[in-house]
Design an enzyme around this catalytic site. Structure first.
Site, PDB file in Angstrom:
ATOM      1  N   SER A 225      22.654  56.290  39.895  1.00 45.05           N
ATOM      2  CA  SER A 225      21.588  57.371  40.554  1.00 45.05           C
ATOM      3  C   SER A 225      22.192  58.427  39.724  1.00 45.05           C
ATOM      4  O   SER A 225      23.373  58.079  38.522  1.00 45.05           O
ATOM      5  CB  SER A 225      22.964  57.425  42.088  1.00 45.05           C
ATOM      6  OG  SER A 225      22.635  58.244  42.755  1.00 45.05           O
TER       7      SER A 225
ATOM      8  N   TYR B 187      29.964  55.368  47.488  1.00 42.79           N
ATOM      9  CA  TYR B 187      29.116  55.434  46.933  1.00 42.79           C
ATOM     10  C   TYR B 187      29.567  56.036  45.413  1.00 42.79           C
ATOM     11  O   TYR B 187      29.247  55.263  44.573  1.00 42.79           O
ATOM     12  CB  TYR B 187      28.274  56.119  47.147  1.00 42.79           C
ATOM     13  CG  TYR B 187      26.763  56.081  46.925  1.00 42.79           C
ATOM     14  CD1 TYR B 187      25.926  55.158  47.754  1.00 42.79           C
ATOM     15  CD2 TYR B 187      26.152  57.267  46.169  1.00 42.79           C
ATOM     16  CE1 TYR B 187      24.647  54.537  47.316  1.00 42.79           C
ATOM     17  CE2 TYR B 187      25.118  57.224  45.755  1.00 42.79           C
ATOM     18  CZ  TYR B 187      24.253  56.258  46.146  1.00 42.79           C
ATOM     19  OH  TYR B 187      22.941  55.957  45.492  1.00 42.79           O
TER      20      TYR B 187
HETATM   21  P1  NAD Z   1      16.167  51.939  50.853  1.00 40.93           P
HETATM   22  O1  NAD Z   1      17.239  51.593  51.890  1.00 40.93           O
HETATM   23  O2  NAD Z   1      14.551  51.826  51.112  1.00 40.93           O
HETATM   24  O3  NAD Z   1      16.410  50.218  50.362  1.00 40.93           O
HETATM   25  C1  NAD Z   1      17.957  49.125  50.150  1.00 40.93           C
HETATM   26  C2  NAD Z   1      17.623  47.749  49.917  1.00 40.93           C
HETATM   27  O4  NAD Z   1      18.376  47.091  49.521  1.00 40.93           O
HETATM   28  C3  NAD Z   1      16.911  47.549  51.080  1.00 40.93           C
HETATM   29  O5  NAD Z   1      16.124  46.181  50.343  1.00 40.93           O
HETATM   30  C4  NAD Z   1      17.660  46.082  51.911  1.00 40.93           C
HETATM   31  O6  NAD Z   1      17.098  45.220  52.579  1.00 40.93           O
HETATM   32  C5  NAD Z   1      18.543  45.993  50.646  1.00 40.93           C
HETATM   33  N1  NAD Z   1      19.676  45.667  51.063  1.00 40.93           N
HETATM   34  C6  NAD Z   1      20.621  46.745  51.581  1.00 40.93           C
HETATM   35  N2  NAD Z   1      21.989  45.689  51.817  1.00 40.93           N
HETATM   36  C7  NAD Z   1      21.861  44.647  51.421  1.00 40.93           C
HETATM   37  C8  NAD Z   1      22.690  43.328  51.327  1.00 40.93           C
HETATM   38  N3  NAD Z   1      23.956  43.228  51.280  1.00 40.93           N
HETATM   39  N4  NAD Z   1      22.300  42.390  50.493  1.00 40.93           N
HETATM   40  C9  NAD Z   1      21.219  42.677  49.509  1.00 40.93           C
HETATM   41  N5  NAD Z   1      20.044  43.792  50.306  1.00 40.93           N
HETATM   42  C10 NAD Z   1      20.577  44.278  50.255  1.00 40.93           C
HETATM   43  O7  NAD Z   1      16.881  52.461  49.542  1.00 40.93           O
HETATM   44  P2  NAD Z   1      16.838  53.176  48.445  1.00 40.93           P
HETATM   45  O8  NAD Z   1      16.933  54.865  48.385  1.00 40.93           O
HETATM   46  O9  NAD Z   1      15.236  52.254  47.785  1.00 40.93           O
HETATM   47  O10 NAD Z   1      18.203  52.563  47.754  1.00 40.93           O
HETATM   48  C11 NAD Z   1      17.710  51.635  46.327  1.00 40.93           C
HETATM   49  C12 NAD Z   1      19.457  51.418  44.930  1.00 40.93           C
HETATM   50  O11 NAD Z   1      18.764  53.548  44.744  1.00 40.93           O
HETATM   51  C13 NAD Z   1      19.987  51.520  45.416  1.00 40.93           C
HETATM   52  O12 NAD Z   1      21.433  51.468  44.718  1.00 40.93           O
HETATM   53  C14 NAD Z   1      20.463  52.890  45.690  1.00 40.93           C
HETATM   54  O13 NAD Z   1      21.924  53.795  45.726  1.00 40.93           O
HETATM   55  C15 NAD Z   1      19.578  54.013  44.650  1.00 40.93           C
HETATM   56  N6  NAD Z   1      19.513  55.066  45.245  1.00 40.93           N
HETATM   57  C16 NAD Z   1      18.816  56.094  45.653  1.00 40.93           C
HETATM   58  C17 NAD Z   1      18.314  57.484  45.386  1.00 40.93           C
HETATM   59  C18 NAD Z   1      17.142  57.972  47.004  1.00 40.93           C
HETATM   60  O14 NAD Z   1      17.149  59.111  46.673  1.00 40.93           O
HETATM   61  N7  NAD Z   1      17.193  56.930  48.128  1.00 40.93           N
HETATM   62  C19 NAD Z   1      19.190  57.827  44.560  1.00 40.93           C
HETATM   63  C20 NAD Z   1      19.438  57.572  43.551  1.00 40.93           C
HETATM   64  C21 NAD Z   1      19.698  56.068  43.754  1.00 40.93           C
END
Ligand code: NAD
Length: 260
Positions: A142, A155
């Site tokens: 991130s 985080y």
């Molecule tokens: P999201 O909530 O849409 O997806 C998260 C995924 O992780 C889902 O499939 C969920 O079921 C899975 N998950 C959660 N807990 C779990 C567990 N204990 N075991 C297995 N799977 C699990 O979120 P996202 O925004 O797509 O985030 C994905 C990644 O991207 C994360 O690591 C997040 O920190 C990172 N990220 C997101 C953003 C953003 O703006 N959305 C920005 C930077 C980084």
């Protein structure tokens, strides 16, 4: 480009992970999905990806908050596909609170899923990659692996940890055709961020659309969300021959956030 390769993407039932899974499947890779959700919806997703891209798609619901979750997931993918050539560590959760109010159980959960699971999955996948002499590890960190924001202690600690772990793995694999890189997105409109927008709208008594615009304006100079499709395309590039000597990098996809 990835015909015959197999990819594990953690947290791929939603958001960024699903975008990356779709992009890798589009290049011919077999896919192991992981993440939570309703069983029927996940099976429909699995079947639709397999039909759309003509690749094998499997699902393993390993809970990555558990120390053996990542290992079990990698072992299952290896049994089904014969190898794990590409590992995308993407699963993640968020909790927002000032340090002094941060619930210890949320700290433990965020560190377990966002950081320790990355270690466990890489540890399980690397021997097979080394044996084959080819592998690609993509960690979804991130911008919060590079800079901080208030109220996100666990985080940000976890994501900085992922950036550090990425560098170590890159050094340990530097002389073989295995790379390890981190993708560092700014705001991407997924359920994880929608929850933060909804909370902001409620807290400030403003419409949700306004809260979304305010969120972007505060940090992301482009004022555009990064999309899961853009991150999928970057993951495909990192798996391409052009990126064979690109390793240990942390690549911001953040509309200028970390340039400020
Ligand atoms: P999201 O909530 O849409 O997806 C998260 C995924 O992780 C889902 O499939 C969920 O079921 C899975 N998950 C959660 N807990 C779990 C567990 N204990 N075991 C297995 N799977 C699990 O979120 P996202 O925004 O797509 O985030 C994905 C990644 O991207 C994360 O690591 C997040 O920190 C990172 N990220 C997101 C953003 C953003 O703006 N959305 C920005 C930077 C980084």
């Amino acid at each position: 480009m990835l015909n015959g390769k197999s990819a594990v993407i953690t947290g791929s039932t939603s958001g960024i992970g699903l975008g990356i899974a779709r992009a890798l499947a589009g290049q011919g890779a077999n896919i192991m999905l992981n993440g939570f959700g309703e069983a029927g919806a996940i099976e429909a997703l699995r079947a639709s990806l397999a039909a759309e891209f003509g690749v094998e798609v499997a699902y393993n619901g390993a809970d990555l908050s558990q120390p053996d979750g990542g290992g079990a997931l990698v072992r299952d993918a290896r049994e089904r596909f014969g190898a794990v050539d590409i590992l995308v560590n993407n699963a993640g959760i968020q909790h927002v609170a000032p340090v002094e109010d941060f619930p210890p159980d949320r700290w433990d959960a965020v560190i377990a899923i966002n950081l320790s699971a990355v270690f466990h999955a890489i540890r399980a996948a690397l021997p097979g990659m080394k044996e084959k002499g080819w592998g690609r590890i993509v960690n979804v960190a991130s911008v919060h692996g590079l800079v901080a924001s208030a109220n996100k202690a666990a985080y940000i600690a976890a994501k900085h940890g992922v950036v550090g772990l990425t560098k170590v793995v890159a050094l340990e694999t530097a002389e073989i055709d295995v790379t390890c890189n981190a993708i560092c997105p700014g705001w991407v409109l997924t359920p994880l961020v929608q929850a933060q927008i909804d909370a902001r709208a409620e807290r400030e008594g403003i419409p949700v659309a306004q809260a979304g615009r305010d969120l972007l304006s505060e940090k992301q100079p482009s004022k555009q969300f990064t999309t899961p499709e853009q991150l999928g395309a970057l993951a495909v590039f990192l798996c391409s021959p052009a990126a064979a000597n690109l390793t240990g990098a942390s690549l911001p996809v953040d509309g200028g956030w970390t340039s400020q």
